[in-house]
Design a protein around this motif. Structure first.
Motif, PDB file in Angstrom:
ATOM      1  N   LEU A   1      49.015  24.072  40.277  1.00  0.00           N
ATOM      2  CA  LEU A   1      48.278  24.330  39.039  1.00  0.00           C
ATOM      3  C   LEU A   1      47.692  25.738  39.032  1.00  0.00           C
ATOM      4  O   LEU A   1      47.645  26.398  37.986  1.00  0.00           O
ATOM      5  N   PHE A   2      47.230  26.205  40.198  1.00  0.00           N
ATOM      6  CA  PHE A   2      46.723  27.580  40.277  1.00  0.00           C
ATOM      7  C   PHE A   2      47.819  28.564  39.898  1.00  0.00           C
ATOM      8  O   PHE A   2      47.609  29.477  39.086  1.00  0.00           O
ATOM      9  N   ARG A   3      48.991  28.399  40.476  1.00  0.00           N
ATOM     10  CA  ARG A   3      50.098  29.314  40.184  1.00  0.00           C
ATOM     11  C   ARG A   3      50.553  29.210  38.730  1.00  0.00           C
ATOM     12  O   ARG A   3      51.014  30.200  38.147  1.00  0.00           O
ATOM     13  N   TYR A   4      50.420  28.042  38.151  1.00  0.00           N
ATOM     14  CA  TYR A   4      50.795  27.842  36.751  1.00  0.00           C
ATOM     15  C   TYR A   4      49.838  28.591  35.825  1.00  0.00           C
ATOM     16  O   TYR A   4      50.265  29.347  34.938  1.00  0.00           O
ATOM     17  N   TRP A   5      48.529  28.406  36.046  1.00  0.00           N
ATOM     18  CA  TRP A   5      47.543  28.973  35.134  1.00  0.00           C
ATOM     19  C   TRP A   5      47.246  30.436  35.403  1.00  0.00           C
ATOM     20  O   TRP A   5      46.764  31.144  34.507  1.00  0.00           O
ATOM     21  N   VAL A   6      47.515  30.936  36.605  1.00  0.00           N
ATOM     22  CA  VAL A   6      47.204  32.337  36.882  1.00  0.00           C
ATOM     23  C   VAL A   6      48.111  33.264  36.080  1.00  0.00           C
ATOM     24  O   VAL A   6      47.698  34.374  35.700  1.00  0.00           O
ATOM     25  N   LYS A   7      49.328  32.835  35.784  1.00  0.00           N
ATOM     26  CA  LYS A   7      50.213  33.637  34.946  1.00  0.00           C
ATOM     27  C   LYS A   7      49.653  33.737  33.526  1.00  0.00           C
ATOM     28  O   LYS A   7      49.671  34.807  32.912  1.00  0.00           O
ATOM     29  N   ILE A   8      49.171  32.626  33.012  1.00  0.00           N
ATOM     30  CA  ILE A   8      48.590  32.615  31.668  1.00  0.00           C
ATOM     31  C   ILE A   8      47.319  33.457  31.642  1.00  0.00           C
ATOM     32  O   ILE A   8      47.069  34.206  30.685  1.00  0.00           O
ATOM     33  N   PHE A   9      46.524  33.361  32.716  1.00  0.00           N
ATOM     34  CA  PHE A   9      45.307  34.168  32.797  1.00  0.00           C
ATOM     35  C   PHE A   9      45.644  35.654  32.754  1.00  0.00           C
ATOM     36  O   PHE A   9      44.948  36.432  32.088  1.00  0.00           O
ATOM     37  N   ALA A  10      46.673  36.073  33.463  1.00  0.00           N
ATOM     38  CA  ALA A  10      47.025  37.490  33.520  1.00  0.00           C
ATOM     39  C   ALA A  10      47.339  38.033  32.129  1.00  0.00           C
ATOM     40  O   ALA A  10      46.895  39.130  31.760  1.00  0.00           O
ATOM     41  N   VAL A  11      48.088  37.263  31.328  1.00  0.00           N
ATOM     42  CA  VAL A  11      48.435  37.716  29.982  1.00  0.00           C
ATOM     43  C   VAL A  11      47.201  37.761  29.091  1.00  0.00           C
ATOM     44  O   VAL A  11      46.967  38.746  28.366  1.00  0.00           O
ATOM     45  N   ALA A  12      46.386  36.711  29.135  1.00  0.00           N
ATOM     46  CA  ALA A  12      45.179  36.668  28.306  1.00  0.00           C
ATOM     47  C   ALA A  12      44.202  37.769  28.697  1.00  0.00           C
ATOM     48  O   ALA A  12      43.575  38.408  27.837  1.00  0.00           O
ATOM     49  N   PHE A  13      44.057  38.005  29.995  1.00  0.00           N
ATOM     50  CA  PHE A  13      43.147  39.056  30.469  1.00  0.00           C
ATOM     51  C   PHE A  13      43.605  40.423  29.977  1.00  0.00           C
ATOM     52  O   PHE A  13      42.808  41.243  29.510  1.00  0.00           O
ATOM     53  N   ALA A  14      44.901  40.688  30.071  1.00  0.00           N
ATOM     54  CA  ALA A  14      45.430  41.978  29.626  1.00  0.00           C
ATOM     55  C   ALA A  14      45.196  42.186  28.136  1.00  0.00           C
ATOM     56  O   ALA A  14      44.779  43.276  27.706  1.00  0.00           O
ATOM     57  N   MET A  15      45.426  41.156  27.327  1.00  0.00           N
ATOM     58  CA  MET A  15      45.215  41.301  25.887  1.00  0.00           C
ATOM     59  C   MET A  15      43.735  41.465  25.563  1.00  0.00           C
ATOM     60  O   MET A  15      43.363  42.173  24.629  1.00  0.00           O
TER      61      MET A  15
ATOM     62  N   LEU B   1      39.465  22.590  26.762  1.00  0.00           N
ATOM     63  CA  LEU B   1      40.252  21.980  25.691  1.00  0.00           C
ATOM     64  C   LEU B   1      41.693  22.482  25.696  1.00  0.00           C
ATOM     65  O   LEU B   1      42.627  21.725  25.396  1.00  0.00           O
ATOM     66  N   VAL B   2      41.884  23.766  26.041  1.00  0.00           N
ATOM     67  CA  VAL B   2      43.256  24.276  26.148  1.00  0.00           C
ATOM     68  C   VAL B   2      43.977  23.587  27.296  1.00  0.00           C
ATOM     69  O   VAL B   2      45.118  23.118  27.152  1.00  0.00           O
ATOM     70  N   VAL B   3      43.318  23.521  28.456  1.00  0.00           N
ATOM     71  CA  VAL B   3      43.928  22.852  29.614  1.00  0.00           C
ATOM     72  C   VAL B   3      44.207  21.387  29.289  1.00  0.00           C
ATOM     73  O   VAL B   3      45.284  20.859  29.605  1.00  0.00           O
ATOM     74  N   GLY B   4      43.251  20.730  28.644  1.00  0.00           N
ATOM     75  CA  GLY B   4      43.452  19.333  28.274  1.00  0.00           C
ATOM     76  C   GLY B   4      44.582  19.155  27.284  1.00  0.00           C
ATOM     77  O   GLY B   4      45.359  18.198  27.377  1.00  0.00           O
ATOM     78  N   GLY B   5      44.685  20.067  26.310  1.00  0.00           N
ATOM     79  CA  GLY B   5      45.763  19.969  25.341  1.00  0.00           C
ATOM     80  C   GLY B   5      47.130  20.172  25.970  1.00  0.00           C
ATOM     81  O   GLY B   5      48.090  19.464  25.641  1.00  0.00           O
ATOM     82  N   VAL B   6      47.229  21.134  26.902  1.00  0.00           N
ATOM     83  CA  VAL B   6      48.497  21.361  27.594  1.00  0.00           C
ATOM     84  C   VAL B   6      48.848  20.152  28.462  1.00  0.00           C
ATOM     85  O   VAL B   6      49.993  19.680  28.483  1.00  0.00           O
TER      86      VAL B   6
ATOM     87  N   TYR C   1      38.075  28.297  36.358  1.00  0.00           N
ATOM     88  CA  TYR C   1      38.965  27.160  36.617  1.00  0.00           C
ATOM     89  C   TYR C   1      39.925  27.470  37.760  1.00  0.00           C
ATOM     90  O   TYR C   1      40.187  26.627  38.624  1.00  0.00           O
ATOM     91  N   LEU C   2      40.448  28.703  37.790  1.00  0.00           N
ATOM     92  CA  LEU C   2      41.334  29.111  38.876  1.00  0.00           C
ATOM     93  C   LEU C   2      40.601  29.085  40.211  1.00  0.00           C
ATOM     94  O   LEU C   2      41.166  28.674  41.236  1.00  0.00           O
ATOM     95  N   ALA C   3      39.344  29.526  40.210  1.00  0.00           N
ATOM     96  CA  ALA C   3      38.566  29.492  41.457  1.00  0.00           C
ATOM     97  C   ALA C   3      38.356  28.056  41.934  1.00  0.00           C
ATOM     98  O   ALA C   3      38.437  27.769  43.136  1.00  0.00           O
ATOM     99  N   VAL C   4      38.117  27.142  40.995  1.00  0.00           N
ATOM    100  CA  VAL C   4      37.956  25.734  41.356  1.00  0.00           C
ATOM    101  C   VAL C   4      39.254  25.171  41.921  1.00  0.00           C
ATOM    102  O   VAL C   4      39.253  24.468  42.947  1.00  0.00           O
TER     103      VAL C   4
END
Length: 469
Positions: free
Chosen positions: A54-68, A200-205, A35-38
């Motif tokens: 939107l890229f800058r918004y979701w890349v922060k969330i990606f970083a946390v999820a990727f680390a976990m 679905l997560v993106v849609g819910g947010v 999604y970030l690439a798109v």
């Protein structure tokens, strides 16, 4: 008390607990990386600031999820040596290299470009930064490919022979091991599930922010993109699931029969049991609600096709039918709910109400975590359905565990539960905190945002026209 517990059962519970936590994060990060690439590609193509925001918004969330995801994956891999040392010793010559290939290709690719993607926007130039984002997205897909190849081999083992020490070793070429019979179906089904989970997560947010402020162009954009994904990809996932089921019927028939609750053979066509309470003890489904012959139609595309039953297999090789009977139905129900949400969004687009139909937005919020539930239910169906084997048809679970006493396994299980809920609970809370923030840059926030649409009568959300994407 602990001495009376079964060490093998405790080891299985511990692995199930840790892999369930782990599975949540890759299923999100795989889809989110793409999604970030798109988003970045659309920004480069159109120059529209909304895509960059939107890229800058979701890349922060990606970083946390990727680390976990990385941390939980490392912890999980240690259990192969602690609780499942016999399994590791026997299948190491096959599984070990596949895991090593995942590290050498996917993980190094992700790690090498992740820093550039997260911190290099102002340092390396637009095109090189976009390349880094593409490499991270490709790395997540390559990682999934190797992991699923290893897991699929355990379900449909091919291309191996046994050496003098009783180990599984490659018979020659690695291609039959990697491209085993269930691998392509499992890979497609899993990757699509990751994309739908992210959508679905993106849609819910997006729906949550629209209910707070339906004029937000950022929330509109993310909600519109997510609903397109749900509408277009959910039908593909249902088709992919059907093909995966046919492949499983060919190679693991007992698993399919347990999923369907078919204990007895059906020579004239099997029914589809919608609901009921399976019992392995008396080999029947109690209080069953069924549709005659529909089971054979779905599984063999012929309503009169005969279908065997679990009673055709030795009872000690039956999987735990009640577990996978219900986990399968949870997964399927959520899949059709995703399809319904996607179709509803198409109706809303056609009527010009995609952003101001409160019940659609609320439904999208409710469905936001459903992808995670579906992937866990699918994993339970797949892995519990493989029992009582770790390598299907060749190595029993009872022959795979380490020679540990039950108290030792129980102690580590309790420690895992406490640490996981503390550490990963904090991480998930921080992700929610990031999601609550608006994707609009801080200098662009409206002075008085519209409050919860459809709940505050003065908002007038049902009467104002909405821009469509």
């Amino acid at each position: 008390m602990l001495e009376s517990l079964d060490a093998v059962l405790l080891a299985r519970i511990q692995f199930a607990f840790t892999v369930s936590f782990h599975f949540i994060f890759p299923s999100f990060s795989i889809g989110l990386a793409s999604y970030l690439a798109v988003l970045e590609g659309l920004w480069l193509k159109t120059g529209k600031q909304v895509y960059l925001d939107l890229f800058r918004y979701w890349v922060k969330i990606f970083a946390v999820a990727f680390a976990m995801g990385v941390v939980s994956g490392i912890v999980m891999s240690y259990q192969f040596g602690t609780n499942w040392s016999v399994f590791s010793e026997k299948v190491g010559p096959v599984i070990g290299p596949l895991m090593a290939y995942e590290v050498l290709t996917a993980f190094f690719l992700e790690a090498g470009f992740l820093g550039v993607m997260l911190f290099g926007m102002e340092k390396v130039g637009k095109k090189l930064h976009f390349l880094a984002t593409l490499m991270v997205a490709a790395g997540t897909l390559i990682s999934a490919t190797w992991i699923i190849a290893a897991n699929s081999w355990m379900h449909t083992p091919t291309g191996f022979t046994m050496n003098a020490r009783g180990q599984f070793v490659p018979a020659g070429s690695w291609l039959p091991i990697i491209f085993n019979p269930s691998f392509p179906f499992r890979l497609v089904h899993t990757v699509i599930a990751s994309y739908l989970t992210t959508a679905l997560v993106v849609g819910g947010v997006g729906a949550w922010h629209l209910l707070c402020d339906r004029t937000s162009g950022h929330a509109r954009k993310m909600f519109s993109m997510a609903m397109w994904m749900a509408a277009l990809v959910a039908p593909i996932q249902i088709l992919a699931g059907d093909m995966h089921g046919l492949n499983t019927l060919e190679h693991q028939p007992a698993k399919i029969l347990a999923m369907e609750g078919d204990y007895q053979p059906s020579p004239d066509g099997a029914p589809l049991i919608l609901f009921g309470f399976p019992s392995n003890e008396d080999a029947t489904v109690h209080a069953r609600v069924e549709v005659p012959k529909l089971g054979s139609f779905i599984l063999q595309h012929n309503p009169d096709a005969p279908l065997s039953g679990l009673t055709d297999f030795p009872r000690d090789l039956w999987p735990p039918t009640p577990i996978i009977f219900w986990s399968f139905r949870i997964m399927v129900a959520i899949g059709f709910a995703m399809l319904g949400l996607g179709l509803w969004s198409l109706v809303a687009r056609w009527r010009g109400r995609l952003y101001d139909w409160p019940w659609l937005l609320r439904a999208a919020m409710i469905m936001a975590p459903s992808g995670f539930v579906a992937v866990i239910a699918g994993w339970v169906t797949t892995e519990a359905g493989r029992q009582p084997f770790t390598v299907y048809g060749h190595l029993l679970t009872a022959q795979s565990h380490s020679p540990l006493a039950a108290p030792a396994v129980a102690s580590s299980l309790i420690a895992f539960v406490l640490v996981y809920f503390a550490v990963f609970g904090a991480g998930v809370w921080y992700i929610f905190h990031l999601m609550r923030r608006s994707a609009r840059p801080r200098g662009d926030e409206p002075e008085t945002p519209i409050r919860t649409a459809g709940i505050t009568p003065a908002s007038g959300i049902d009467h104002q026209p909405a821009e469509q994407d």
